[in-house]
Write a protein that holds these residues in place. Structure first.
Motif, short mmCIF file in Angstrom:
data_model
loop_
_atom_site.label_atom_id
_atom_site.label_comp_id
_atom_site.label_asym_id
_atom_site.label_seq_id
_atom_site.Cartn_x
_atom_site.Cartn_y
_atom_site.Cartn_z
N UNK A 14 0.83 -1.21 0.00
CA UNK A 14 0.00 0.00 0.00
C UNK A 14 0.87 1.25 0.00
N UNK A 15 1.99 1.21 0.74
CA UNK A 15 2.88 2.37 0.79
C UNK A 15 3.50 2.64 -0.58
N UNK A 16 3.93 1.59 -1.27
CA UNK A 16 4.52 1.78 -2.60
C UNK A 16 3.49 2.36 -3.58
N UNK A 17 2.26 1.91 -3.46
CA UNK A 17 1.20 2.42 -4.32
C UNK A 17 0.93 3.89 -4.01
N UNK A 18 0.81 4.19 -2.71
CA UNK A 18 0.47 5.56 -2.29
C UNK A 18 1.58 6.55 -2.61
N UNK A 19 2.82 6.10 -2.51
CA UNK A 19 3.97 6.99 -2.68
C UNK A 19 4.48 7.04 -4.11
N UNK A 20 3.79 6.37 -5.03
CA UNK A 20 4.12 6.47 -6.45
C UNK A 20 5.24 5.58 -6.92
N UNK A 21 5.82 4.76 -6.06
CA UNK A 21 6.95 3.92 -6.46
C UNK A 21 6.47 2.69 -7.23
N UNK A 22 5.25 2.25 -6.97
CA UNK A 22 4.71 1.10 -7.70
C UNK A 22 4.64 1.40 -9.19
N UNK A 23 4.29 2.63 -9.53
CA UNK A 23 4.21 3.00 -10.95
C UNK A 23 5.59 2.95 -11.59
N UNK A 24 6.64 3.34 -10.84
CA UNK A 24 8.01 3.29 -11.38
C UNK A 24 8.48 1.85 -11.57
N UNK A 25 8.16 0.99 -10.61
CA UNK A 25 8.57 -0.41 -10.72
C UNK A 25 7.79 -1.09 -11.83
N UNK A 26 6.47 -0.79 -11.86
CA UNK A 26 5.56 -1.46 -12.79
C UNK A 26 4.84 -2.59 -12.09
N UNK A 27 3.51 -2.52 -12.03
CA UNK A 27 2.76 -3.58 -11.33
C UNK A 27 3.05 -4.98 -11.87
N UNK A 28 3.45 -5.09 -13.14
CA UNK A 28 3.75 -6.39 -13.72
C UNK A 28 5.16 -6.87 -13.36
N UNK A 29 5.89 -6.08 -12.57
CA UNK A 29 7.23 -6.47 -12.12
C UNK A 29 7.23 -6.85 -10.64
N UNK A 30 6.07 -7.21 -10.12
CA UNK A 30 5.95 -7.76 -8.77
C UNK A 30 5.62 -9.25 -8.91
N UNK A 31 6.42 -10.11 -8.26
CA UNK A 31 6.27 -11.55 -8.47
C UNK A 31 6.16 -12.27 -7.12
N UNK A 32 5.58 -13.49 -7.20
CA UNK A 32 5.39 -14.28 -5.99
C UNK A 32 6.64 -15.03 -5.58
N UNK A 33 7.60 -15.21 -6.48
CA UNK A 33 8.84 -15.89 -6.13
C UNK A 33 9.98 -15.29 -6.94
N UNK A 34 11.20 -15.50 -6.46
CA UNK A 34 12.37 -15.00 -7.17
C UNK A 34 12.51 -15.72 -8.51
N UNK A 35 12.32 -17.04 -8.52
CA UNK A 35 12.47 -17.80 -9.76
C UNK A 35 11.48 -17.33 -10.82
N UNK A 36 10.25 -17.07 -10.39
CA UNK A 36 9.25 -16.55 -11.33
C UNK A 36 9.70 -15.22 -11.92
N UNK A 37 10.28 -14.35 -11.06
CA UNK A 37 10.75 -13.05 -11.54
C UNK A 37 11.89 -13.20 -12.53
N UNK A 38 12.84 -14.09 -12.22
CA UNK A 38 13.99 -14.28 -13.12
C UNK A 38 13.53 -14.79 -14.48
N UNK A 39 12.64 -15.77 -14.50
CA UNK A 39 12.16 -16.34 -15.78
C UNK A 39 11.43 -15.27 -16.59
N UNK A 40 10.57 -14.49 -15.90
CA UNK A 40 9.80 -13.47 -16.61
C UNK A 40 10.70 -12.38 -17.16
#
Length: 563
Positions: free
Chosen positions: A525-551
Motif C-alpha cells: 500500500x505504501x509503494x502504491x500511495x507513494x508512487x513507487x509502484x508505478x516506477x517499478x511497474x505492477x507487472x514487475x511484482x512476483x510471488x517468487x524469485x524464480x518466477x521473476x527471473x524467468x519473466x
C-alpha cells in the motif's frame, strides 16, 4: 461454529454478581489485605508520605480500576517501582515551599489523565517500546535506589535526602550511631519474608514479620533502646485536596507525569498479559490503561499520590483462586477500615521493620537471572543494562528514567540501521533462492543479482540501503536485479524515495528490475500511495524469485537472456 466471545469487551466488574467463585474471592481478598497492609505502609514512607496515605492510595486505586479496567485479577495501588521516581522531585518542590499535600495528588491527576488519553487512543503498543535489557537496567537502578534509601531506617540513623550519593554520605557520617537492634529487626523481617515466600506465595510473610516486630517493641521495651517507631497516626480520611494552579509547579510536574505514565503503561501491560482472566480471554491492554487512569484520578481526588499495577499482588490474587475484582474490593474495604480507625494499632510498628519490607521488594525487582543471561548471551545488550542502571542511580531519578527510555529507542533505531542488503544465491538443483549458508553451496547464475533486505525499509536505513544497492549494481553489472522483499514489513516515505533511486539507477544502466515476495500488505500500500509502484511497474511484482527471473529473462535481448 460461532467465534469465541471477545474478552476485550468484558469489564473488570464482569462476573461480580455471580455466586460462583465467591468463596475463592473471599480467600483471595483476605490474603491480599494481609500482604497489602505492610507493603502500602512501607511504600508510602518510601515516598516521604505518612504510612496511612498508602492505604488511601490502595483503596482509591482499587475502586477506580474495578469500575473502568478490564482485567479481573489486576490490582493497583502504591508501587515501589514508580514511588522513588516522583519522591525526589516532590521533595525538591516541598523544599521550595510548595505544599506536598497538593502536589502529589495533582501529579496523580496528571498521570491519570494521560493514561485515560492513552487508553482512548489505543496506545497499548507504547508499552512495547522499552526493550528487555533497558527494563532490566531500569528495575536494577530502582532496586538500588530502594536499597540505599532504606539503609538509614534499617540502621536507625538519619537519612540524607532522596539521592543515592547523599544517602550514602549520611550513613557514612553516622556510622558510629548505628543501632544493632534496629538492624536486627529489619533483617529479621527480610528473612521471615524470604522464608515465607519459599514455603508458599500465599503466606503473608510481611504481615507475620511486621506483627512480630510490633509485639517485640513493648515486650522488650525497645523504644528505650533507641528503636524508632511510627507513633500514633491520625485517621486517614479521603478528602478532596485544594489545588492551587501554580503554572510554575504544573510545568515541573507535566514532564514527570509523562515519564510516570510510560512506566505505568509498561508495567500495567506486563501484568495484564501475564495474569489472564480465568476464562482465558486475551488481555485488553487499552481498557486496562483506562482502569489505571481512573485509579490515578481516584487516588488524586482522595488526596493520595500516583499508583500503578502490582505484579506481586496480582500474582497473589491469581494463586489464591480469585476470579473477579471482588477479592480486591474486599481487601480495599478491610484496609479502609484500618485507615479510618487503626492509627493506634500501628503506633508501635518499628520503622526498621518497614525498611525490611522494602528490602524484600528491592531484591524481588532486581532480576539477577535475566542480567546474567543477557551478559552471557548478548554482551552488547548487557551494556544497555549497565548504562540504564547507572543513569537511574547517579542522576536525578526522573532524568535517569528518561535517559533509559531514550537508550531503548536509540537501540531500536540502531538495530534497524544495521540492516544491509544481502546477496542471495540459488540452491543447487532447486528453484530456491536463499541467503549464504554454511555447508550449503549456492549456484552462481550469470547476469542475475538477487538481493534480500530483512528489515522494514525506514528512514533510519534508507540511505544505507540505497548506497549498498547502487554499489552492488555498479560492481556486479547484472542484466537482472531482483529485490527479495519477504522481510520488508513496512516502507516509509524516505525509504520509498531511496527505492525509487535504485529503480531509476537500474533503468539508466539498462538493468531489468523486479520485486519478489513483497508479502506485506502495508508495504504494498505504501509503494502504491507513494508512487513507487508505478516506477517499478505492477507487472514487475512476483510471488517468487524464480518466477521473476524467468519473466525478466523473456524481456531481455537474446544474448543477455541466455541462461
Amino acid at each position: 461454529m460461532e467465534p469465541p466471545a471477545r474478552a476485550t469487551m468484558k469489564p473488570a466488574l464482569g462476573g461480580m454478581l455471580r455466586r460462583d467463585g465467591l468463596s475463592r474471592d473471599i480467600v483471595a481478598g483476605l490474603t491480599l489485605a494481609a500482604i497489602t497492609i505492610p507493603e502500602q505502609m512501607a511504600t508510602a514512607r518510601l515516598g516521604g508520605f505518612e504510612p496511612q496515605l498508602g492505604f488511601l492510595a490502595f483503596v482509591a486505586a482499587t475502586i477506580g480500576f474495578a469500575l473502568f479496567g478490564a482485567s479481573r485479577l489486576l490490582t493497583a495501588g502504591a508501587d515501589s517501582t514508580i514511588t522513588p521516581i516522583f519522591a525526589g522531585a516532590l521533595a525538591t518542590l516541598a523544599a521550595s515551599g510548595v505544599n506536598l499535600g497538593t502536589t502529589a495528588p495533582l501529579l496523580a491527576l496528571f498521570v491519570g489523565a494521560l493514561l485515560v488519553i492513552g487508553g482512548l487512543l489505543r496506545l497499548g503498543w507504547v508499552a512495547d517500546l522499552l526493550s528487555t535489557p533497558v527494563v532490566t537496567g531500569f528495575l536494577a537502578g530502582i532496586s538500588l535506589h530502594i536499597l540505599v534509601s532504606q539503609l538509614p531506617g534499617l540502621f536507625g540513623v538519619p537519612g540524607g535526602g532522596h539521592e543515592v550519593v547523599g544517602q550514602l554520605q549520611a550513613i557514612y557520617a553516622h556510622a558510629g550511631a548505628i543501632n544493632p537492634i534496629s538492624t536486627a529487626i529489619g533483617l529479621g523481617v527480610l528473612v521471615i519474608m524470604l522464608v515465607c515466600e519459599r514455603i508458599s506465595a500465599r503466606l503473608p510473610g510481611a504481615l507475620i514479620a511486621l506483627a512480630l516486630a510490633t509485639v517485640a517493641v513493648p515486650l522488650f521495651n525497645l523504644e528505650a533502646r533507641g528503636v524508632a517507631v511510627l507513633g500514633a497516626l491520625p485517621a486517614a480520611v479521603p478528602r478532596l485536596p485544594g489545588f492551587a494552579l501554580d503554572w510554575g509547579v504544573i510545568r515541573q510536574l507535566l514532564p514527570l507525569a509523562l515519564v510516570l505514565c510510560l512506566i505505568v503503561m509498561m508495567q500495567g501491560a506486563a501484568v495484564s498479559r501475564s495474569f489472564r482472566d480465568p476464562d482465558g480471554g486475551d488481555a485488553n491492554v487499552d481498557r486496562d490503561f483506562l482502569g489505571l487512569g481512573a485509579a490515578n484520578l481516584f487516588a488524586g481526588l482522595a488526596g493520595a499520590f500516583p499508583v500503578n499495577a502490582s505484579p506481586p499482588r496480582t500474582a497473589v490474587v491469581s494463586e489464591t483462586g480469585g476470579s473477579t475484582q471482588r477479592g480486591a474490593l474486599l481487601a480495599a474495604a478491610i484496609i479502609l477500615a484500618l485507615a479510618l480507625a487503626g492509627g493506634s494499632l500501628l503506633a508501635k510498628v518499628p520503622q526498621a521493620a518497614l525498611a525490611g519490607v522494602l528490602l524484600f521488594v528491592a531484591q524481588r525487582i532486581f532480576r539477577l537471572g535475566t542480567i546474567l543471561a543477557i551478559a552471557r548471551q548478548a554482551p552488547a545488550e548487557f551494556a544497555l543494562i549497565v548504562l540504564t542502571a547507572l543513569g537511574i542511580v547517579l542522576l536525578p531519578i526522573e532524568a535517569g528514567v528518561a535517559i533509559g527510555i531514550g537508550i531503548s529507542l536509540l537501540h531500536g533505531v540502531w538495530m534497524t540501521t544495521r540492516s544491509r542488503p544481502i546477496e542471495f544465491g540459488k540452491i543447487a538443483g532447486t528453484t530456491i533462492w536463499w541467503p549464504p549458508e554454511q555447508g550449503r553451496p549456492l549456484e552462481p547464475v550469470p547476469d542475475v543479482l538477487v538481493v534480500g533486505f530483512q528489515a522494514p525499509l525506514l528512514f533510519a536505513n534508507a540511505n544505507s540501503f540505497r548506497q549498498a544497492m547502487l554499489a552492488l549494481l555498479e560492481s556486479r553489472r547484472p542484466a537482472i536485479l531482483v529485490l527479495e522483499a519477504s522481510g520488508v514489513a513496512a516502507i516509509d516515505y524516505t525509504a520509498a524515495q531511496a527505492l525509487g533511486d535504485v529503480v531509476r539507477g537500474c533503468r539508466a544502466q539498462g538493468v531489468a528490475f523486479a520485486v519478489a515476495r513483497l508479502e506485506s500488505v502495508r508495504a504494498r500500500a505504501a509503494l502504491q500511495r507513494l508512487g513507487i509502484m508505478a516506477e517499478i511497474g505492477p507487472d514487475h511484482l512476483f510471488h517468487s524469485v524464480e518466477e521473476a527471473v524467468i519473466a525478466l529473462r523473456a524481456t531481455l535481448p537474446t544474448e543477455a537472456g541466455k541462461p
